[in-house]
Design a protein around this motif. Sequence first.
Motif, PDB file in Angstrom:
ATOM      1  N   UNK A 116      48.721  23.839  33.422  1.00 54.89           N
ATOM      2  CA  UNK A 116      49.505  24.362  34.533  1.00 54.89           C
ATOM      3  C   UNK A 116      48.889  25.635  35.119  1.00 54.89           C
ATOM      4  N   UNK A 117      47.552  25.671  35.180  1.00 55.40           N
ATOM      5  CA  UNK A 117      46.866  26.797  35.817  1.00 55.40           C
ATOM      6  C   UNK A 117      47.128  26.750  37.317  1.00 55.40           C
ATOM      7  N   UNK A 118      47.522  27.878  37.876  1.00 51.60           N
ATOM      8  CA  UNK A 118      47.751  27.927  39.323  1.00 51.60           C
ATOM      9  C   UNK A 118      47.518  29.336  39.851  1.00 51.60           C
ATOM     10  N   UNK A 119      47.178  29.398  41.114  1.00 53.89           N
ATOM     11  CA  UNK A 119      47.171  30.642  41.877  1.00 53.89           C
ATOM     12  C   UNK A 119      48.051  30.376  43.084  1.00 53.89           C
ATOM     13  N   UNK A 120      49.013  31.252  43.336  1.00 51.23           N
ATOM     14  CA  UNK A 120      49.944  31.059  44.445  1.00 51.23           C
ATOM     15  C   UNK A 120      49.190  30.887  45.756  1.00 51.23           C
ATOM     16  N   UNK A 121      49.682  29.981  46.594  1.00 48.96           N
ATOM     17  CA  UNK A 121      48.998  29.653  47.846  1.00 48.96           C
ATOM     18  C   UNK A 121      48.895  30.840  48.799  1.00 48.96           C
ATOM     19  N   UNK A 122      49.806  31.802  48.680  1.00 48.12           N
ATOM     20  CA  UNK A 122      49.805  32.926  49.614  1.00 48.12           C
ATOM     21  C   UNK A 122      49.060  34.159  49.103  1.00 48.12           C
ATOM     22  N   UNK A 123      48.342  34.013  47.982  1.00 47.68           N
ATOM     23  CA  UNK A 123      47.512  35.126  47.503  1.00 47.68           C
ATOM     24  C   UNK A 123      46.339  35.278  48.483  1.00 47.68           C
ATOM     25  N   UNK A 124      46.164  36.455  49.062  1.00 43.54           N
ATOM     26  CA  UNK A 124      45.090  36.639  50.050  1.00 43.54           C
ATOM     27  C   UNK A 124      43.703  36.357  49.461  1.00 43.54           C
ATOM     28  N   UNK A 125      42.849  35.786  50.271  1.00 42.01           N
ATOM     29  CA  UNK A 125      41.485  35.465  49.849  1.00 42.01           C
ATOM     30  C   UNK A 125      40.763  36.706  49.333  1.00 42.01           C
ATOM     31  N   UNK A 126      41.089  37.856  49.889  1.00 43.74           N
ATOM     32  CA  UNK A 126      40.404  39.103  49.512  1.00 43.74           C
ATOM     33  C   UNK A 126      40.639  39.497  48.053  1.00 43.74           C
ATOM     34  N   UNK A 127      41.707  39.009  47.419  1.00 43.70           N
ATOM     35  CA  UNK A 127      41.956  39.361  46.018  1.00 43.70           C
ATOM     36  C   UNK A 127      41.973  38.152  45.077  1.00 43.70           C
ATOM     37  N   UNK A 128      41.685  36.960  45.612  1.00 43.63           N
ATOM     38  CA  UNK A 128      41.762  35.757  44.778  1.00 43.63           C
ATOM     39  C   UNK A 128      40.812  35.816  43.574  1.00 43.63           C
ATOM     40  N   UNK A 129      39.593  36.300  43.769  1.00 47.96           N
ATOM     41  CA  UNK A 129      38.653  36.386  42.642  1.00 47.96           C
ATOM     42  C   UNK A 129      39.173  37.339  41.569  1.00 47.96           C
ATOM     43  N   UNK A 130      39.755  38.426  41.999  1.00 42.18           N
ATOM     44  CA  UNK A 130      40.321  39.376  41.048  1.00 42.18           C
ATOM     45  C   UNK A 130      41.490  38.745  40.288  1.00 42.18           C
ATOM     46  N   UNK A 131      42.316  37.991  40.990  1.00 42.30           N
ATOM     47  CA  UNK A 131      43.448  37.302  40.362  1.00 42.30           C
ATOM     48  C   UNK A 131      42.932  36.283  39.354  1.00 42.30           C
ATOM     49  N   UNK A 132      41.934  35.490  39.746  1.00 38.95           N
ATOM     50  CA  UNK A 132      41.317  34.531  38.810  1.00 38.95           C
ATOM     51  C   UNK A 132      40.812  35.255  37.560  1.00 38.95           C
ATOM     52  N   UNK A 133      40.103  36.348  37.769  1.00 41.64           N
ATOM     53  CA  UNK A 133      39.544  37.100  36.648  1.00 41.64           C
ATOM     54  C   UNK A 133      40.622  37.616  35.714  1.00 41.64           C
ATOM     55  N   UNK A 134      41.696  38.159  36.280  1.00 38.72           N
ATOM     56  CA  UNK A 134      42.807  38.655  35.459  1.00 38.72           C
ATOM     57  C   UNK A 134      43.459  37.523  34.671  1.00 38.72           C
ATOM     58  N   UNK A 135      43.629  36.377  35.322  1.00 42.92           N
ATOM     59  CA  UNK A 135      44.244  35.224  34.666  1.00 42.92           C
ATOM     60  C   UNK A 135      43.392  34.754  33.491  1.00 42.92           C
ATOM     61  N   UNK A 136      42.098  34.610  33.710  1.00 40.12           N
ATOM     62  CA  UNK A 136      41.196  34.131  32.657  1.00 40.12           C
ATOM     63  C   UNK A 136      41.087  35.159  31.530  1.00 40.12           C
ATOM     64  N   UNK A 137      40.948  36.431  31.869  1.00 41.51           N
ATOM     65  CA  UNK A 137      40.853  37.465  30.827  1.00 41.51           C
ATOM     66  C   UNK A 137      42.104  37.487  29.947  1.00 41.51           C
ATOM     67  N   UNK A 138      43.273  37.402  30.564  1.00 37.51           N
ATOM     68  CA  UNK A 138      44.519  37.434  29.795  1.00 37.51           C
ATOM     69  C   UNK A 138      44.698  36.145  29.000  1.00 37.51           C
ATOM     70  N   UNK A 139      44.261  35.014  29.548  1.00 39.09           N
ATOM     71  CA  UNK A 139      44.289  33.762  28.809  1.00 39.09           C
ATOM     72  C   UNK A 139      43.485  33.894  27.516  1.00 39.09           C
ATOM     73  N   UNK A 140      42.283  34.458  27.620  1.00 34.53           N
ATOM     74  CA  UNK A 140      41.417  34.634  26.452  1.00 34.53           C
ATOM     75  C   UNK A 140      42.069  35.583  25.448  1.00 34.53           C
ATOM     76  N   UNK A 141      42.597  36.704  25.923  1.00 36.72           N
ATOM     77  CA  UNK A 141      43.243  37.676  25.033  1.00 36.72           C
ATOM     78  C   UNK A 141      44.439  37.053  24.318  1.00 36.72           C
ATOM     79  N   UNK A 142      45.261  36.332  25.062  1.00 33.33           N
ATOM     80  CA  UNK A 142      46.433  35.683  24.471  1.00 33.33           C
ATOM     81  C   UNK A 142      46.007  34.642  23.438  1.00 33.33           C
ATOM     82  N   UNK A 143      45.044  33.806  23.796  1.00 28.42           N
ATOM     83  CA  UNK A 143      44.583  32.756  22.879  1.00 28.42           C
ATOM     84  C   UNK A 143      44.030  33.358  21.597  1.00 28.42           C
TER      85      UNK A 143
END
Length: 196
Positions: A116-143
Amino acid sequence: MQTTTLSFTNLHNYGELFANFFRARRQSFIIQRNWDLPQTDGMEFDQYDTPQSRWVAVHDGSTVLAGMRLTPTTASCGIYSYMIRDAQRGILGGSIPQDLLYDEAPVDEQTWEATRLFVAHDVPQSIRRRVHGQLVDTMVTCARGVGATRLLSLNGDYWPRVFSRCKIDAQAIGRLCWIDDGYYQCTAINLASKMH
């Protein structure tokens, strides 16, 4: 922007964040992608959203920007285990094909499933990479925090690029298959190289 790992033991500390997480999933999967999934009170959920799981939320206050769910491959609730394994076993009877993995789905204490990986459709393109990075980093930390050394994930065909940018060791463990609205593929994410 913040990241929070939610569980049934800590959700009372985060106000509306847990409910907003499921509302954002509904927006992403039911409204935007038109998937036929369970929903109630404006929230999407399924049989894998149990106390055994953890949910990673990238958020700005109570507004959820992205998220995903982690479930142990040892999970058991009624006839269900975890989504990828249950799809392979033919229990889901839906659009996920049974031959989505090259090998048998594992049941292992150190292997968790990320779905159920998702990024909200209204997240601006200018911060999408940062959002992806935060999601993946926290996924790794949690796991890592739950003792996982490996994750299995069923991802859209663009996620390998995201994992690569985040320096995540992810390998395809199943064929590219069409599911509902696009191509998806199972990957194994090796967390051993991220252990310090």
